[in-house]
Design a protein around this motif. Structure first.
Motif, PDB file in Angstrom:
ATOM      1  N   TRP A  18      -2.224  -4.074   5.065  1.00  0.00           N
ATOM      2  CA  TRP A  18      -2.235  -5.088   6.117  1.00  0.00           C
ATOM      3  C   TRP A  18      -0.859  -5.118   6.773  1.00  0.00           C
ATOM      4  O   TRP A  18       0.144  -5.366   6.100  1.00  0.00           O
ATOM      5  CB  TRP A  18      -2.596  -6.462   5.549  1.00  0.00           C
ATOM      6  CG  TRP A  18      -4.069  -6.628   5.296  1.00  0.00           C
ATOM      7  CD1 TRP A  18      -4.927  -5.692   4.797  1.00  0.00           C
ATOM      8  CD2 TRP A  18      -4.849  -7.804   5.531  1.00  0.00           C
ATOM      9  NE1 TRP A  18      -6.193  -6.201   4.706  1.00  0.00           N
ATOM     10  CE2 TRP A  18      -6.185  -7.499   5.147  1.00  0.00           C
ATOM     11  CE3 TRP A  18      -4.566  -9.073   6.016  1.00  0.00           C
ATOM     12  CZ2 TRP A  18      -7.216  -8.431   5.237  1.00  0.00           C
ATOM     13  CZ3 TRP A  18      -5.597 -10.005   6.113  1.00  0.00           C
ATOM     14  CH2 TRP A  18      -6.907  -9.678   5.727  1.00  0.00           C
ATOM     15  N   TYR A  19      -0.826  -4.903   8.081  1.00  0.00           N
ATOM     16  CA  TYR A  19       0.444  -4.701   8.783  1.00  0.00           C
ATOM     17  C   TYR A  19       0.805  -5.873   9.698  1.00  0.00           C
ATOM     18  O   TYR A  19       1.597  -5.722  10.621  1.00  0.00           O
ATOM     19  CB  TYR A  19       0.376  -3.411   9.607  1.00  0.00           C
ATOM     20  CG  TYR A  19      -0.950  -3.197  10.287  1.00  0.00           C
ATOM     21  CD1 TYR A  19      -1.286  -3.937  11.411  1.00  0.00           C
ATOM     22  CD2 TYR A  19      -1.871  -2.284   9.782  1.00  0.00           C
ATOM     23  CE1 TYR A  19      -2.518  -3.769  12.027  1.00  0.00           C
ATOM     24  CE2 TYR A  19      -3.105  -2.100  10.398  1.00  0.00           C
ATOM     25  CZ  TYR A  19      -3.423  -2.844  11.512  1.00  0.00           C
ATOM     26  OH  TYR A  19      -4.639  -2.679  12.110  1.00  0.00           O
ATOM     27  N   GLY A  20       0.215  -7.034   9.430  1.00  0.00           N
ATOM     28  CA  GLY A  20       0.565  -8.229  10.194  1.00  0.00           C
ATOM     29  C   GLY A  20       1.543  -9.093   9.420  1.00  0.00           C
ATOM     30  O   GLY A  20       2.442  -8.610   8.724  1.00  0.00           O
ATOM     31  N   SER A  21       1.349 -10.399   9.493  1.00  0.00           N
ATOM     32  CA  SER A  21       2.274 -11.327   8.845  1.00  0.00           C
ATOM     33  C   SER A  21       2.212 -11.271   7.322  1.00  0.00           C
ATOM     34  O   SER A  21       3.124 -11.769   6.644  1.00  0.00           O
ATOM     35  CB  SER A  21       1.986 -12.761   9.324  1.00  0.00           C
ATOM     36  OG  SER A  21       0.601 -13.050   9.269  1.00  0.00           O
ATOM     37  N   ARG A  22       1.166 -10.643   6.751  1.00  0.00           N
ATOM     38  CA  ARG A  22       1.107 -10.478   5.292  1.00  0.00           C
ATOM     39  C   ARG A  22       2.276  -9.638   4.776  1.00  0.00           C
ATOM     40  O   ARG A  22       2.606  -9.681   3.586  1.00  0.00           O
ATOM     41  CB  ARG A  22      -0.237  -9.857   4.886  1.00  0.00           C
ATOM     42  CG  ARG A  22      -0.467  -9.763   3.383  1.00  0.00           C
ATOM     43  CD  ARG A  22      -1.903  -9.999   3.045  1.00  0.00           C
ATOM     44  NE  ARG A  22      -2.293 -11.344   3.414  1.00  0.00           N
ATOM     45  CZ  ARG A  22      -2.587 -12.302   2.523  1.00  0.00           C
ATOM     46  NH1 ARG A  22      -2.542 -12.060   1.239  1.00  0.00           N
ATOM     47  NH2 ARG A  22      -2.936 -13.502   2.931  1.00  0.00           N
TER      48      ARG A  22
END
Length: 259
Positions: free
Chosen positions: A242-246
Motif C-alpha cells: 500500500w503506497y498511500g498514507s499507510r
C-alpha cells in the motif's frame, strides 16, 4: 476561480474548474489517503476492496471492484474527479471513464513515486497542508527502517497458480529498502511460477502475503516441501504494497520482522 490544470503520473492532462466535491476512488491505498487528507464529505464512491477506513464501506457508494467497475453506479454519483492507478485498475475501464470524467492516474513503483502521488493528490483536492504533513511523517518513519543481510526472498501473492512479486513493483522496492534480494528481481511485474521453479530458486525466506491471496499458516507445509531450507513467514501485504498514507506505519511494522 480560474480553471486549474494538472498532469497525472501517466502524463495525462486534466483540468478542474474548482476543487473537487464528488470524488470516486478506484484504489484502496489511495482511498485511505483521501481519508487522511480529511476529505470525508468529498469522497462519494469507493471499491469493495477499500477497507480503510472500514466505516466508509457502509457510508460510501460501492462502485464495484478495482478491475470491474459498475459504470451505472459511477454515473449516478456524477463525480467531478476519479482517482485510479495503472497497475490496480484495468485499461479499458479507465479509458471509458476518461471519456466522461476527469480521471487522475497514479503509476507507482518507488517510494519517490508514492510521495509524488501524495503531494499531487493534495494539490488536486486543495489539501496541500495535510499532504505535506503525511509526507513528513513518511519520510521520518523510513529514516528509521532497519537494513537486513542480503537474504534471497521470494514474495508470494497468489496460489494456484503460484504468483510472486518481480521487478518494477512497489513490493520489490520495499524489499530492496530492507536490504533483501528479490529472487525474481530479473522478472517483470508479477510472474506466474511453477512448483519446480520455487524449488530451483532455493530462497532463504519465503514471504506469504495476506493479500491479494489470503495466505495462512495452513499453507506452510505445502510450500516447505518445495523449499525445505527456506524460512516461511506470513506478512501483512498492506505494509509491503500500500503506497498511500499507510506508509506512515509501514516501517514500524517492517522493523519488527526477523528475516
Amino acid at each position: 476561480m480560474p480553471d486549474r490544470s494538472f498532469f497525472d503520473q501517466l502524463g495525462n492532462k486534466l483540468t478542474l474548474p474548482r476543487p473537487p466535491q464528488r470524488i470516486v476512488s478506484l484504489v484502496p491505498s489511495q482511498t485511505e489517503l483521501l481519508h487522511h487528507l480529511g476529505l470525508h464529505q468529498q469522497v462519494v464512491g469507493i471499491t469493495k476492496f477499500c477497507v480503510h477506513p472500514h466505516e466508509w464501506l457502509k457510508t460510501k457508494q460501492i462502485i464495484g471492484g478495482t478491475k470491474q467497475f459498475h459504470f451505472d453506479a459511477i454515473e449516478a454519483l456524477q463525480p467531478d474527479l476519479i482517482i485510479g492507478n495503472k497497475e490496480e485498475n484495468y485499461k479499458d475501464g479507465i479509458e471509458k471513464l476518461q471519456q466522461q470524467y476527469p480521471v487522475w492516474m497514479s503509476d507507482i513503483t518507488s517510494l519517490n513515486d508514492a510521495i509524488t502521488m501524495i503531494r499531487s493528490i493534495g494539490e488536486l483536492t486543495s489539501s496541500e497542508t495535510r499532504a505535506a504533513a503525511i509526507i513528513s511523517s513518511i519520510t521520518s518513519a523510513f529514516a528509521t527502517l532497519k537494513k537486513h543481510d542480503s537474504k534471497r526472498v521470494l514474495y508470494l501473492i497468489w496460489r494456484k497458480p503460484w504468483m510472486a512479486a518481480g521487478s518494477q513493483t512497489f513490493i520489490n522496492t520495499m524489499l530492496e529498502m530492507l536490504g533483501l534480494v528479490n529472487c525474481l528481481a530479473g522478472k517483470p511485474r508479477y510472474p506466474e511460477i511453477t512448483s519446480d521453479e520455487i524449488a530451483t530458486l532455493r530462497p532463504d525466506v519465503i514471504l506469504l502475503s495476506s493479500e491479494p491471496y489470503p495466505f495462512q499458516e495452513k499453507h506452510y507445509n505445502e510450500i516447505q516441501q518445495l523449499a525445505p531450507t527456506a524460512r516461511i513467514m506470513l506478512v501483512d501485504g498492506e505494509m509491503f504494497s500500500w503506497y498511500g498514507s499507510r506508509l506512515m506505519y509501514a516501517p514500524e511494522y517492517l522493523n519488527k520482522l526477523e528475516f
